[in-house]
Design a protein around this motif. Structure first.
Motif, PDB file in Angstrom:
ATOM      1  N   MET A  70       0.786  -1.127  -0.125  1.00  0.00           N
ATOM      2  CA  MET A  70       0.013   0.124   0.042  1.00  0.00           C
ATOM      3  C   MET A  70       0.908   1.160   0.102  1.00  0.00           C
ATOM      4  N   TRP A  71       1.761   1.339   0.995  1.00  0.00           N
ATOM      5  CA  TRP A  71       2.679   2.517   0.775  1.00  0.00           C
ATOM      6  C   TRP A  71       3.469   2.513  -0.492  1.00  0.00           C
ATOM      7  N   THR A  72       3.846   1.577  -1.107  1.00  0.00           N
ATOM      8  CA  THR A  72       4.605   1.584  -2.435  1.00  0.00           C
ATOM      9  C   THR A  72       3.616   2.046  -3.413  1.00  0.00           C
ATOM     10  N   THR A  73       2.456   1.641  -3.270  1.00  0.00           N
ATOM     11  CA  THR A  73       1.454   2.033  -4.273  1.00  0.00           C
ATOM     12  C   THR A  73       1.233   3.633  -4.104  1.00  0.00           C
ATOM     13  N   VAL A  74       1.215   4.143  -2.979  1.00  0.00           N
ATOM     14  CA  VAL A  74       0.824   5.690  -2.740  1.00  0.00           C
ATOM     15  C   VAL A  74       2.084   6.508  -3.024  1.00  0.00           C
ATOM     16  N   LYS A  75       3.236   5.881  -2.981  1.00  0.00           N
ATOM     17  CA  LYS A  75       4.539   6.797  -2.951  1.00  0.00           C
ATOM     18  C   LYS A  75       4.707   6.887  -4.872  1.00  0.00           C
ATOM     19  N   ALA A  77       2.164   6.404  -7.001  1.00  0.00           N
ATOM     20  CA  ALA A  77       1.222   7.417  -7.532  1.00  0.00           C
ATOM     21  C   ALA A  77       1.508   8.978  -7.353  1.00  0.00           C
ATOM     22  N   LEU A  78       1.848   9.285  -6.015  1.00  0.00           N
ATOM     23  CA  LEU A  78       2.154  10.485  -5.849  1.00  0.00           C
ATOM     24  C   LEU A  78       3.461  11.256  -6.672  1.00  0.00           C
ATOM     25  N   ALA A  79       4.314  10.403  -6.877  1.00  0.00           N
ATOM     26  CA  ALA A  79       5.457  10.721  -7.863  1.00  0.00           C
ATOM     27  C   ALA A  79       5.162  10.963  -9.298  1.00  0.00           C
ATOM     28  N   SER A 219      -5.180  12.067 -11.808  1.00  0.00           N
ATOM     29  CA  SER A 219      -4.003  11.501 -12.316  1.00  0.00           C
ATOM     30  C   SER A 219      -3.649  10.379 -11.063  1.00  0.00           C
ATOM     31  N   PHE A 220      -3.715  10.975  -9.813  1.00  0.00           N
ATOM     32  CA  PHE A 220      -3.503  10.107  -8.674  1.00  0.00           C
ATOM     33  C   PHE A 220      -4.525   8.891  -8.649  1.00  0.00           C
ATOM     34  N   VAL A 224      -3.226   4.940  -8.856  1.00  0.00           N
ATOM     35  CA  VAL A 224      -3.398   4.038  -7.690  1.00  0.00           C
ATOM     36  C   VAL A 224      -4.185   2.653  -8.402  1.00  0.00           C
ATOM     37  N   GLY A 225      -5.232   3.125  -9.110  1.00  0.00           N
ATOM     38  CA  GLY A 225      -5.919   1.947  -9.557  1.00  0.00           C
ATOM     39  C   GLY A 225      -5.252   1.181 -10.676  1.00  0.00           C
TER      40      GLY A 225
END
Length: 288
Positions: A70-75, A77-79, A219-220, A224-225
């Protein structure tokens, strides 16, 4: 007259009724079914066993593998979202300032990724990133590198792939916001002594702040999805939420766990949309 006045508030709802029915039938009902599935049991090799448990949601935050994904996905997606907004804003600003003839050409280029399936785009990147790909030959020919290099199956490849997929949506959102701005504000800013950088920071950015928030959120959400692009271009160690949903659903045949992951993803997307909507409301009330 009274009848027309009393019926006027119903008009928007009547116009939206077909779309609301489609959303409820094809999205609302399946999501409720998925929510119920996330509380079922998983025993043995069965896909699920009817019941009620919170064990799957507990595992989401207790298992380091799941929290890391989950943390990898958020990072990621944010970048990708930040880079997409920056590139999309620059591209939209360029198109906004260009004459009509050039504008149609650039809009046509922006539409190209939307006319190609995601699988075809992935195959295209497979020809671009490998050691014998186009990018390696271009860098070698330019003298920037002395030996061929492969960027395939790296986080950078997944990062670029996500940008390519989400960029058109970000571009059109920002271009629509810029089209609502009178270009004479640029002349007025220059007449008052502001330079191009000051005009951009103090005039254009505040006027397009809402569009930037919407473009970033869209975009986020897409980043993410998205499942196929990070899985196909990134390394085997790049485990995202989309990959875990696929693994739990098809690999481990654990439908309740896959549904729990999906519900967390839905809640995260909903939270981003709520924050964006509240930001838009504040901006609108400010201008009024």
């Amino acid at each position: 007259m009274t009848t027309a006045a009393s019926g006027r508030p119903l008009t928007p709802w009547l116009l939206m009724a077909p779309a609301l029915v489609i959303v409820i039938v094809f999205f609302g009902v399946p999501m409720l079914y998925m929510l119920r599935m996330s509380f079922n049991l998983h025993e043995g090799q069965k896909l699920y066993t009817p019941g009620f448990t919170l064990e799957h949601y507990g595992q989401l935050f207790a298992n380091p593998l799941f929290t890391g994904a989950m943390w990898t996905t958020v990072k990621l997606a944010l970048a990708a979202s930040v880079a997409t907004v920056i590139i999309g804003y620059a591209f939209a600003l360029l198109v906004w300032l260009k004459p009509a003839g050039w504008r149609l050409i650039f809009i046509g280029l922006a539409l190209c990724p939307l006319l190609i399936s995601e699988i075809a785009i992935i195959f295209g990147w497979w020809m671009f990133f490998p050691k014998n790909g186009l990018m390696s030959y271009a860098l070698l020919s330019s003298g920037l590198i002395t030996d061929k290099v492969s960027l395939m199956y790296t986080e950078f490849a997944a990062f670029v792939g996500l940008i390519y997929i989400t960029l058109p949506y970000c571009f059109f959102i920002l271009l629509s916001i810029l089209d609502g701005i009178d270009k004479r504000v640029l002349e007025a800013s220059a007449d008052l002594g502001a330079g191009p950088l000051s005009t951009f920071i103090e005039v254009l950015v505040p006027l397009t702040r809402t569009g930037l928030a919407v473009a970033f959120s869209q975009s986020f959400i897409w980043s993410v999805g998205t499942y196929a692009t990070p899985s196909a271009l990134g390394p085997d160690t790049l485990w995202t939420v989309g990959f875990l949903i696929q693994d739990q659903m098809l690999g481990k045949h654990n439908w309740p766990m896959a549904s729990a992951f999906s519900m967390i993803l839905v809640l995260g997307v909903a939270a981003v949309m709520v924050v964006t909507r509240s930001f838009m409301s504040k901006r609108q009330s400010f201008h009024v």
